[in-house]
Scaffold this active site. Structure first.
Site, PDB file in Angstrom:
ATOM      1  N   THR A 185       0.874  -1.175   0.000  1.00  0.00           N
ATOM      2  CA  THR A 185       0.000   0.000   0.000  1.00  0.00           C
ATOM      3  C   THR A 185       0.904   1.216   0.000  1.00  0.00           C
ATOM      4  O   THR A 185       2.081   1.120   0.324  1.00  0.00           O
ATOM      5  CB  THR A 185      -0.875   0.049   1.262  1.00  0.00           C
ATOM      6  N   GLU A 331      -5.857  -3.907  -0.473  1.00  0.00           N
ATOM      7  CA  GLU A 331      -6.153  -4.918   0.552  1.00  0.00           C
ATOM      8  C   GLU A 331      -7.322  -5.831   0.177  1.00  0.00           C
ATOM      9  O   GLU A 331      -7.598  -6.812   0.860  1.00  0.00           O
ATOM     10  CB  GLU A 331      -6.500  -4.225   1.888  1.00  0.00           C
ATOM     11  N   LYS A 440      -5.129  12.095  -4.508  1.00  0.00           N
ATOM     12  CA  LYS A 440      -5.053  11.152  -5.629  1.00  0.00           C
ATOM     13  C   LYS A 440      -4.758  11.928  -6.899  1.00  0.00           C
ATOM     14  O   LYS A 440      -5.592  12.670  -7.378  1.00  0.00           O
ATOM     15  CB  LYS A 440      -6.398  10.429  -5.790  1.00  0.00           C
ATOM     16  N   TRP A 445      -1.089   7.951  -5.373  1.00  0.00           N
ATOM     17  CA  TRP A 445      -1.299   8.624  -4.096  1.00  0.00           C
ATOM     18  C   TRP A 445      -0.179   9.582  -3.780  1.00  0.00           C
ATOM     19  O   TRP A 445       0.984   9.266  -4.008  1.00  0.00           O
ATOM     20  CB  TRP A 445      -1.358   7.589  -2.968  1.00  0.00           C
TER      21      TRP A 445
END
Ligand code: AMP
Length: 543
Positions: A185, A331, A440, A445
């Protein structure tokens, strides 16, 4: 009493077996990094994946070893995934758009033993190699003719390396809960965290994704995954497409409007998937080239950040293409919801239809959703009440690699997504906000906290906040809000120069504004919602 059915472990390489035996001649068409379009098929992909497996084993790579891939979408990357998992090793996608320090951190944390890389990223890896202590070998995804001079350890051209093995190899059989893939992530708070997919979760997720209310791929489809394989498990399209026997079109490194249109048109693509920015670029290209039409394209999957209403409308009204707005997370393997129409919403007028399409849709079998208040109490699905969005299912993470981040599930086994959402009585979910205030930009990100931390290091700055403001191309870009120290008058240029080199270039704020104070919550945290409201109409200089 137990059922008397066969024990057929859900292993990922069974997907490429299925594709090769049942859809063997179906094409996989790639724009190669070297330039030309390369066409292969599922039968060949499987044969070469078997060679990858055998060749990896010869290099001493085996069960549980991580193999990094730093590559665009293309046939070699696809072969690599299946070859890696076929011996119980783990593909670990690396996102080249991360700041180099983060890439190094992630490779070391994952303990990648071998890295397969496209030619594009050889210079980047050469700079980092001294710090990548676990990596023993670099395989460059090219042939001998294109192999560059490189300082990378034990570097070899993929085709040369592959030729040293034959396909006389059988996939290894093991428990379906074995790790298959890894994706980190982006780490909006603290370090990035490793999500570890299993064979079972990947296979089940692909079955879920191929449900007709979700992506619903069929062998008649020509699917172009524009979303890179290094984004959130590549939205699992490297699995769902061969599972369905669909033709695959891989765009490689070129994602501008003209290149995407060229691939869509030339290969009669029926379905594609990407973040909103890609579609904005395509629509802009189409607007400038009125003769260009999309006669083959039926549906586009848009997710990663909210899809603008105008995009859904233009696709429908001008090009007769249905937008499937989707929500997911790394995830979640990554699919959480897709906005396809249930019977209750089938006969809506055009505007009401667009209203529904602004939601991120409903969950497939295999994703249980709930919204709760801060105490974990379930909230109603009334389209109004918003709460913390939590999910559970066989393709949802139960913890991060090495236990980072501690316990991530609630007492009922639900994972807190960090998103805030409403759900309507038919199960259509709408993202209201992110509990993290990540920016974003083009589907990538940007950590507002990282930028703030750097900005406050400037000698003239008292306090800094970074928020995402709307940008017509990138969806959001960072705006830096500064409270100067008393008596000091820093300017935009000095701040941006100060931040340069401390983060990736594209992370740098697009503009800087100076204010007397920044709003705070009762506990002293920056009140981002208020700040965003304050700068809602702010026009960035480059927008
Ligand atoms: P990632 O793990 O990088 O895919 O990011 C997941 C996050 O992206 C989610 O938790 C959401 O905050 C955001 N996201 C994904 N899809 C959407 C969407 N369709 N609309 C709004 N936010 C989205």
């Amino acid at each position: 009493m137990l059922g008397l059915m066969q024990d057929w472990p859900l292993l990922m390489h069974r997907i490429i077996d299925h594709a090769a035996f049942n859809h063997g001649a179906r094409k996989v068409i790639s724009r190669s990094v070297e330039g030309p379009i390369v066409t292969t098929d599922y039968r060949t992909i499987r044969e070469r994946a078997l060679k990858v497996a055998k060749r990896l084993a010869k290099d001493g790579i085996g069960f549980g070893d991580r193999v990094g891939t730093l590559a665009w979408n293309g046939y070699r990357h696809l072969e690599a995934w299946y070859g890696i998992v076929g011996i119980g090793a783990v593909y670990h996608t690396l996102n080249p758009r991360l700041f180099p320090d983060q890439i190094a951190w992630i490779v070391n944390h994952a303990g990648d033993r071998l890295i397969m890389t496209d030619l594009t990223f050889v210079p980047l890896l050469e700079k980092l190699a001294g710090r990548l202590t676990s990596v023993e070998r670099y395989v460059i995804l090219t042939d001998a003719a294109h192999m560059p001079e490189t300082t990378l350890k034990n570097a070899v051209a993929y085709e040369t390396w592959l030729a040293e093995a034959d396909d006389d190899f059988a996939w290894v059989e093991f428990d379906e809960n074995t790790a298959a893939g890894m994706c980190y992530t982006s780490g909006t708070t603290g370090d990035p965290k490793g999500v570890v997919y299993s064979h079972r979760s990947n296979v089940l997720h692909s079955v879920m994704a191929n449900n007709p209310d979700m992506l619903g791929l069929a062998s008649r489809d020509v699917i172009m995954p524009v979303v890179p394989m290094f984004h959130a498990n590549g939205w699992s399209l490297a699995l769902t497409a061969p599972m369905a026997g669909a033709t695959m079109v891989m765009p490689g490194a070129k994602m501008d409007g003209a290149s995407i249109y060229d691939m869509l048109d030339r290969h009669a693509v029926t379905c594609s998937a990407a973040v909103p920015t890609v579609w904005l670029m395509l629509l802009q290209y189409l607007e400038q080239n009125p003769a260009a039409r999309l006669p083959h394209l039926k549906r586009v999957v848009i997710g990663g950040s909210a899809c603008p209403r105008a995009v859904t409308q233009t696709f429908r009204d001008v090009y007769d293409v249905e937008v499937l707005h989707a929500w997911g997370m790394t995830e979640l393997s990554p699919l959480g919801t897709v906005c396809s129409m249930k019977p209750e919403y089938q006969d809506l007028d055009k505007e009401a239809w667009l209203d529904v399409k602004q939601t991120t849709g409903h969950a497939p079998f295999g994703v249980d959703m709930k919204i709760t208040d801060d105490d974990g109490k379930r909230l109603p699905w009334d389209d109004k009440t918003f709460g913390r969005l939590k999910v559970r299912g066989p393709a949802v993470a139960k913890s991060y690699f090495k236990g980072d981040g501690g316990r991530i599930l609630d007492d009922d086994g639900y994972f807190d997504t960090g998103d805030v959402a409403t759900i309507d009585p038919y199960g259509y979910m709408r993202i209201v906000d992110r509990s993290k205030d990540v920016i974003k930009s083009g589907g990538e990100w940007i950590s507002s906290i990282d930028l703030e931390n750097i900005a406050v290091g400037h000698p003239d700055v008292a306090e800094a906040a970074v928020i995402g403001v709307h940008h017509p191309k990138w969806d959001e870009r960072p705006l830096l809000v500064i409270v100067p120290k008393a008596g000091r008058t820093p300017d935009r240029h000095s701040l941006l120069t100060f931040m340069e080199g401390k983060v990736a270039r594209w992370w740098l704020p697009d503009d800087v504004v100076f204010v007397a104070e920044i709003p705070h919550t009762a506990t002293g945290k920056i009140l981002k919602t208020a700040l965003r409201a304050q700068f809602k109409e702010y026009k960035l200089p480059n927008a």
